[in-house]
Design an enzyme around this catalytic site. Sequence first.
Site, PDB file in Angstrom:
ATOM      1  N   HIS A 206     130.323  40.558 -34.953  1.00 32.32           N
ATOM      2  CA  HIS A 206     129.927  39.229 -35.410  1.00 32.32           C
ATOM      3  C   HIS A 206     128.431  39.093 -35.677  1.00 32.32           C
ATOM      4  CE1 HIS A 206     128.704  38.737 -31.202  1.00 32.32           C
ATOM      5  NE2 HIS A 206     127.873  37.842 -31.674  1.00 32.32           N
TER       6      HIS A 206
HETATM    7  C1  UD1 Z   1     126.142  32.792 -31.915  1.00 32.25           C
HETATM    8  C2  UD1 Z   1     124.807  33.235 -31.300  1.00 32.25           C
HETATM    9  C3  UD1 Z   1     124.894  34.671 -30.822  1.00 32.25           C
HETATM   10  C4  UD1 Z   1     126.103  34.899 -29.925  1.00 32.25           C
HETATM   11  C5  UD1 Z   1     127.350  34.444 -30.669  1.00 32.25           C
HETATM   12  C6  UD1 Z   1     128.612  34.627 -29.851  1.00 32.25           C
HETATM   13  C7  UD1 Z   1     122.809  32.181 -32.254  1.00 32.25           C
HETATM   14  C8  UD1 Z   1     121.623  32.400 -33.109  1.00 32.25           C
HETATM   15  N1  UD1 Z   1     123.731  33.165 -32.271  1.00 32.25           N
HETATM   16  O1  UD1 Z   1     126.359  33.521 -33.119  1.00 32.25           O
HETATM   17  O2  UD1 Z   1     123.709  34.978 -30.080  1.00 32.25           O
HETATM   18  O3  UD1 Z   1     126.219  36.280 -29.600  1.00 32.25           O
HETATM   19  O4  UD1 Z   1     127.183  33.058 -30.994  1.00 32.25           O
HETATM   20  O5  UD1 Z   1     129.755  34.362 -30.625  1.00 32.25           O
HETATM   21  O6  UD1 Z   1     122.893  31.165 -31.599  1.00 32.25           O
HETATM   22  N2  UD1 Z   1     132.169  29.042 -36.369  1.00 32.25           N
HETATM   23  C9  UD1 Z   1     133.468  28.585 -36.442  1.00 32.25           C
HETATM   24  N3  UD1 Z   1     134.089  28.211 -35.285  1.00 32.25           N
HETATM   25  C10 UD1 Z   1     133.463  28.263 -34.098  1.00 32.25           C
HETATM   26  C11 UD1 Z   1     132.147  28.747 -34.029  1.00 32.25           C
HETATM   27  C12 UD1 Z   1     131.502  29.140 -35.188  1.00 32.25           C
HETATM   28  O7  UD1 Z   1     134.069  28.495 -37.519  1.00 32.25           O
HETATM   29  O8  UD1 Z   1     134.069  27.884 -33.090  1.00 32.25           O
HETATM   30  C13 UD1 Z   1     131.472  29.414 -37.594  1.00 32.25           C
HETATM   31  C14 UD1 Z   1     130.297  28.488 -37.868  1.00 32.25           C
HETATM   32  O9  UD1 Z   1     130.668  27.392 -38.599  1.00 32.25           O
HETATM   33  C15 UD1 Z   1     129.355  29.396 -38.623  1.00 32.25           C
HETATM   34  C16 UD1 Z   1     129.665  30.785 -38.062  1.00 32.25           C
HETATM   35  O10 UD1 Z   1     130.926  30.698 -37.416  1.00 32.25           O
HETATM   36  O11 UD1 Z   1     129.667  29.410 -39.994  1.00 32.25           O
HETATM   37  C17 UD1 Z   1     128.622  31.299 -37.125  1.00 32.25           C
HETATM   38  O12 UD1 Z   1     128.436  30.461 -35.990  1.00 32.25           O
HETATM   39  P1  UD1 Z   1     127.014  30.329 -35.275  1.00 32.25           P
HETATM   40  O13 UD1 Z   1     127.151  29.451 -34.122  1.00 32.25           O
HETATM   41  O14 UD1 Z   1     125.979  30.005 -36.294  1.00 32.25           O
HETATM   42  O15 UD1 Z   1     126.607  31.779 -34.806  1.00 32.25           O
HETATM   43  P2  UD1 Z   1     127.416  32.994 -34.193  1.00 32.25           P
HETATM   44  O16 UD1 Z   1     127.536  34.041 -35.230  1.00 32.25           O
HETATM   45  O17 UD1 Z   1     128.669  32.549 -33.509  1.00 32.25           O
END
Ligand code: UD1
Length: 356
Positions: A206
């Site tokens: 991820h």
């Molecule tokens: C975040 C953390 C990372 C951690 C990871 C664990 C930061 C900078 N990064 O990254 O350190 O290792 O979480 O998973 O804070 N999304 C969904 N559903 C969810 C959660 C996220 O669809 O329940 C989507 C969001 O809309 C976004 C993408 O996933 O488009 C990424 O989510 P984001 O929270 O920005 O960062 P992670 O990649 O999860």
Amino acid sequence: MSIITIVGARPQFVKAGTVSRALRSAGLKEIIVHTGQHFDYNMSQVFFDDMEIPEPDYNLEINSLSHGAMTGRMLEAIERILLKEKPSLVLVYGDTNSTLAGALAAQKLAIPVAHVEAGLRSFNMAMPEETNRILTDRISTHLFCPTQVAVNNLKAEGFTNFGCNIHNVGDVMLDAALYYSERSAQKSTIVRDIGLEPNPVLATMHRQENTDNPHNLKGIIDALNSIHSERQVVVPLHPRTKKIIEGSGIKMNFTIIPPVGYFDMIELLKHCALVITDSGGLQKEAFFFSKGCVTLRDETEWTELVDGGYNVLAGSNSETIVDCYKMMLSTTPDFSAPLYGSGDASVRIVDRLKQG
Ligand code: UD1
């Protein structure tokens, strides 16, 4: 004393779960703020259910924004809560945008910050997590380090001159793994549900450096496809990765399942032969369950795993990943080294916080 805990992303629920239980046992008042960064049921609520974490007192529902917008909105919303609740301490975990927003909001109001998982460094400033952890460490009063390497990092950066308290307490994720692994076999049916074959590979990806770079992503998927032709590869797919792969047209032949809860993850760890991941937490969990790990990155914060031969850094090149997979399967390291403390990190953290 009253403590406000800030959580928002999946790894923080795992870490906060055990500390929250220790806080309750010690009779301390905890107010939980969920920033909303992770919001799908199987990225968030399932951890509250599995780990019996009290429901958050506040859910800010801030997610799916650029890093700056997400962090900024969290900062503003957390400040409002801190002004209302007037806690004596703010507790933050790890390295996400939620961590930084919580620490900064508290620091601006002169409320002491305790950072759990302090001192970790990848020395890769291109990672958003590296910025988050360095800044959070710098404004924290209590730095709870999981390893001696983390303590050494802080010392090398001059933290002993900053008037903060550095404690090597061990890793709260070990506390969680020990506590919940006694319950997971009763609670999880994943092995049956997905038709898990014997000795599979458990893989996750991820990290932005892998998902947002088509070349890296293709290298990783090609490797997993190739390994799956001889041994089942099971991938609980993060929503970020899923969206990007669906848009890229890259074909995946391995077993894809939705993100799993904590009990399911423990059962997958217990049953797998090897872990392949770019997750920080899963690298350690592989070690806790005596499994080798191939890491899909060029560096790791958990260098003691690489030094001990439990983990190998493979990056995102397809052939390198397959070579590392074969190499790790053929080694049998001794997993008894106490790299992450003795499973009482949460109690040690709470004991120290009670002293004020
Ligand atoms: C975040 C953390 C990372 C951690 C990871 C664990 C930061 C900078 N990064 O990254 O350190 O290792 O979480 O998973 O804070 N999304 C969904 N559903 C969810 C959660 C996220 O669809 O329940 C989507 C969001 O809309 C976004 C993408 O996933 O488009 C990424 O989510 P984001 O929270 O920005 O960062 P992670 O990649 O999860």
